[in-house]
Scaffold this active site. Sequence first.
Site, PDB file in Angstrom:
ATOM      1  CB  THR A  29      -0.904   0.022   1.259  1.00 37.63           C
ATOM      2  OG1 THR A  29      -1.627  -1.184   1.312  1.00 37.63           O
ATOM      3  CG2 THR A  29      -1.872   1.192   1.242  1.00 37.63           C
ATOM      4  NE  ARG A  82      -2.871   4.915  -6.832  1.00 36.81           N
ATOM      5  CZ  ARG A  82      -3.050   3.852  -6.063  1.00 36.81           C
ATOM      6  NH1 ARG A  82      -2.840   3.942  -4.766  1.00 36.81           N
ATOM      7  NH2 ARG A  82      -3.453   2.723  -6.582  1.00 36.81           N
ATOM      8  CG  ASN A 118      -1.868 -11.475   4.459  1.00 33.42           C
ATOM      9  OD1 ASN A 118      -2.615 -10.632   3.994  1.00 33.42           O
ATOM     10  ND2 ASN A 118      -0.680 -11.210   4.936  1.00 33.42           N
ATOM     11  CB  CYS A 119      -7.711 -11.749   4.964  1.00 31.61           C
ATOM     12  SG  CYS A 119      -6.773 -10.400   5.690  1.00 31.61           S
ATOM     13  CB  THR A 137      11.164   4.209  13.987  1.00 32.14           C
ATOM     14  OG1 THR A 137      12.271   4.733  13.247  1.00 32.14           O
ATOM     15  CG2 THR A 137      10.340   3.296  13.105  1.00 32.14           C
ATOM     16  CE1 TYR A 163       7.702   9.028   8.536  1.00 30.48           C
ATOM     17  CE2 TYR A 163       9.693   8.622   7.264  1.00 30.48           C
ATOM     18  CZ  TYR A 163       8.783   9.510   7.818  1.00 30.48           C
ATOM     19  OH  TYR A 163       8.955  10.844   7.666  1.00 30.48           O
ATOM     20  CG  ASP A 192       0.316  -7.622  11.495  1.00 34.67           C
ATOM     21  OD1 ASP A 192      -0.592  -6.768  11.439  1.00 34.67           O
ATOM     22  OD2 ASP A 192       0.181  -8.791  11.085  1.00 34.67           O
TER      23      ASP A 192
HETATM   24  P1  FAD Z   1       2.326  -8.741   6.288  1.00 36.39           P
HETATM   25  O1  FAD Z   1       1.145  -8.529   5.399  1.00 36.39           O
HETATM   26  O2  FAD Z   1       2.439 -10.003   7.028  1.00 36.39           O
HETATM   27  O3  FAD Z   1       3.620  -8.530   5.403  1.00 36.39           O
HETATM   28  C1  FAD Z   1       4.889  -8.599   5.960  1.00 36.39           C
HETATM   29  C2  FAD Z   1       5.847  -9.108   4.901  1.00 36.39           C
HETATM   30  O4  FAD Z   1       7.163  -8.763   5.270  1.00 36.39           O
HETATM   31  C3  FAD Z   1       5.822 -10.632   4.782  1.00 36.39           C
HETATM   32  O5  FAD Z   1       5.435 -11.024   3.484  1.00 36.39           O
HETATM   33  C4  FAD Z   1       7.279 -11.043   5.071  1.00 36.39           C
HETATM   34  O6  FAD Z   1       7.732 -12.087   4.242  1.00 36.39           O
HETATM   35  C5  FAD Z   1       8.031  -9.753   4.797  1.00 36.39           C
HETATM   36  N1  FAD Z   1       9.285  -9.670   5.535  1.00 36.39           N
HETATM   37  C6  FAD Z   1       9.460  -9.802   6.868  1.00 36.39           C
HETATM   38  N2  FAD Z   1      10.762  -9.650   7.181  1.00 36.39           N
HETATM   39  C7  FAD Z   1      11.407  -9.417   6.018  1.00 36.39           C
HETATM   40  C8  FAD Z   1      12.766  -9.172   5.681  1.00 36.39           C
HETATM   41  N3  FAD Z   1      13.708  -9.164   6.606  1.00 36.39           N
HETATM   42  N4  FAD Z   1      13.086  -8.952   4.382  1.00 36.39           N
HETATM   43  C9  FAD Z   1      12.133  -8.969   3.427  1.00 36.39           C
HETATM   44  N5  FAD Z   1      10.833  -9.199   3.689  1.00 36.39           N
HETATM   45  C10 FAD Z   1      10.485  -9.411   4.958  1.00 36.39           C
HETATM   46  N6  FAD Z   1      -6.564  -9.395   9.270  1.00 36.39           N
HETATM   47  C11 FAD Z   1      -7.820  -8.910   9.193  1.00 36.39           C
HETATM   48  O7  FAD Z   1      -8.018  -7.726   9.493  1.00 36.39           O
HETATM   49  N7  FAD Z   1      -8.851  -9.700   8.775  1.00 36.39           N
HETATM   50  C12 FAD Z   1      -8.686 -10.994   8.428  1.00 36.39           C
HETATM   51  O8  FAD Z   1      -9.637 -11.679   8.041  1.00 36.39           O
HETATM   52  C13 FAD Z   1      -7.387 -11.537   8.514  1.00 36.39           C
HETATM   53  N8  FAD Z   1      -7.175 -12.821   8.193  1.00 36.39           N
HETATM   54  C14 FAD Z   1      -5.899 -13.306   8.243  1.00 36.39           C
HETATM   55  C15 FAD Z   1      -5.689 -14.634   7.890  1.00 36.39           C
HETATM   56  C16 FAD Z   1      -4.415 -15.142   7.916  1.00 36.39           C
HETATM   57  C17 FAD Z   1      -4.190 -16.571   7.559  1.00 36.39           C
HETATM   58  C18 FAD Z   1      -3.307 -14.317   8.286  1.00 36.39           C
HETATM   59  C19 FAD Z   1      -1.911 -14.861   8.303  1.00 36.39           C
HETATM   60  C20 FAD Z   1      -3.516 -13.003   8.650  1.00 36.39           C
HETATM   61  C21 FAD Z   1      -4.811 -12.484   8.637  1.00 36.39           C
HETATM   62  N9  FAD Z   1      -5.065 -11.171   8.998  1.00 36.39           N
HETATM   63  C22 FAD Z   1      -6.327 -10.677   8.945  1.00 36.39           C
HETATM   64  C23 FAD Z   1      -3.976 -10.285   9.451  1.00 36.39           C
HETATM   65  C24 FAD Z   1      -3.458  -9.418   8.325  1.00 36.39           C
HETATM   66  O9  FAD Z   1      -3.144 -10.219   7.224  1.00 36.39           O
HETATM   67  C25 FAD Z   1      -2.236  -8.643   8.808  1.00 36.39           C
HETATM   68  O10 FAD Z   1      -2.634  -7.820   9.867  1.00 36.39           O
HETATM   69  C26 FAD Z   1      -1.629  -7.781   7.730  1.00 36.39           C
HETATM   70  O11 FAD Z   1      -1.257  -8.537   6.610  1.00 36.39           O
HETATM   71  C27 FAD Z   1      -0.408  -7.044   8.287  1.00 36.39           C
HETATM   72  O12 FAD Z   1       0.236  -6.356   7.279  1.00 36.39           O
HETATM   73  P2  FAD Z   1       1.814  -6.116   7.352  1.00 36.39           P
HETATM   74  O13 FAD Z   1       2.187  -5.374   6.122  1.00 36.39           O
HETATM   75  O14 FAD Z   1       2.155  -5.548   8.661  1.00 36.39           O
HETATM   76  O15 FAD Z   1       2.445  -7.572   7.365  1.00 36.39           O
END
Ligand code: FAD
Length: 493
Positions: free
Chosen positions: A14, A21, A41-42, A273, A279, A283
């Site tokens: 995102t 943009r 992932n959801c 941060t 930044y 999660d």
């Molecule tokens: P993520 O989307 O997890 O992305 C983090 C990425 O960083 C990962 O792909 C990882 O490989 C990458 N990464 C980490 N460390 C490194 C590194 N050192 N170098 C390169 N890449 C790295 N939330 C809801 O609100 N509703 C739902 O229904 C829901 N269902 C879910 C179902 C499942 C099975 C899962 C796993 C999660 C679900 N969630 C849901 C939670 C939601 O997917 C997360 O809150 C959200 O994706 C968080 O976004 P993010 O960008 O913080 O992390």
Amino acid sequence: MKTVIIGGVAGGATAAARLRRLDEQGEIVLFERGGYISYANCGLPYYIGGVISDRERLFLQTVEGFSSKYAVDARVYSEVQSIDSQNKTVLVKNLKTGEEYVESYDKLILSTGASPRKLKVEGSDDRRIFTLRDVADTDYIKNYINEHKPKRAVVVGAGFIGLEMVESLHGLGVEVDVVQREDQIMLPLDIPMAQLVQRTLSENQVEVYLEDEVSRFEDLGTTLKLHLNSGKSLTADLVIVSIGVQPETSLAESAGLTLGERGGIQVDEYLQTSNEDIYAVGDVIEVLNPVINQYTLIPLAGPANKQGRIVADNVVFGKKSTYKGSIGTSIAKIFDVTVAAAGANSKLLKMCGIDHYESYIHGNSNATYYPGALPFTLKTIFSKADGKLLGAQIVGYEGVTGVIDLMAEAIRRGDTVYDIQEVEHAYAPPFASAKHTVNIAGYVGQNVLEGILKTMHWDEFLKADKSQFVVIDVRSEQEYGMGHIEGALNIPV
Ligand code: FAD
């Protein structure tokens, strides 16, 4: 300006799209450890269960699409090993070739997410034990199911993802048991609401073992035996461990960033941060929960996506957009039941020492005289001091999203039980009732707050001296017949 993003799914992707943009010229490099970016992932549990049959539908963007549409240099199978915040570089490992190289940045965005907690007991490295976070885990589970056709499964952990997996496995004809350490399933709910969901599980022949934990796994050859702390044991051909997630902060630590008390990265309202060029979103960060006025971990997709947009604004324009916190609004489908929660639950409020009332109303998804109205239960939690809304929980079948979204917005705004009496909603018999459930929650809340209605909750009732009062059940005979408190006298209202 060159922005490097680590993590290419919800928050990271995102941020990358919004950055482009806002700024046609800037260089954007996105590193993702896995093989995919910007996927759903959801949706993973639903793909495993076959509800989403086409795997391709999980991918909202591809590396090629991202680079041709947004001119983002997205590099998959690229794991960032460490951050050198002094020299503003990251060390990257190409996981396909093993090659390591250094990449510089002007601004860095961390969206590394959270990883599933693992069980650390004897036998937990068995190949039949899985966690579910990403596409690789999904393929692994799906292939295992296709190949081995498991008959019995155990899901350890009865949170949203665990129970979505219960439903998915059940839909594939697998018998499923659930083991949960706490005395209830679905921790965002309070016990009475969680009980409603548990009833649905038992109606679907899912056995739930509460207040129990796996002490060890024993390999019986064709199957696995799970020994529980209680002395009970279960057998399974497949085990899903879904006992929560922990923020992936190792990179943040390597950069010397400040972490919060809950173990997530500490950020300010601009998602900056403790290092002004770095930044973080999603999660991996701690966010303010305004209901309890504390920083906490809220691993949900909505906040991560919103933060991704905000962080891009701030990278491009400086301190422009603020993130005001999250109240953890969430929803899940467990068999035919929809479960939703927002704000704080009563357990949390008690721990924080916040005095509150709880009230329950049993509404319907639409006008009861119109066909198809289905019941639901709404629990509202509000401050004893001034009626300010603190939390809402719903278990129902239809129309739950509309109600939880209204309640969540009211909680976020700091509305009271009086304010929600005024919520003006769209009404026609197929969709709602003339008095919306949220209005009724406000009326009941007022009655409780002003002492017009005195309530006694289940835990108070259990402790009370029953010889001192008569329980009168004022529901219809039919409702009474469907289940009532032992000894209650039925006098229909
Ligand atoms: P993520 O989307 O997890 O992305 C983090 C990425 O960083 C990962 O792909 C990882 O490989 C990458 N990464 C980490 N460390 C490194 C590194 N050192 N170098 C390169 N890449 C790295 N939330 C809801 O609100 N509703 C739902 O229904 C829901 N269902 C879910 C179902 C499942 C099975 C899962 C796993 C999660 C679900 N969630 C849901 C939670 C939601 O997917 C997360 O809150 C959200 O994706 C968080 O976004 P993010 O960008 O913080 O992390």
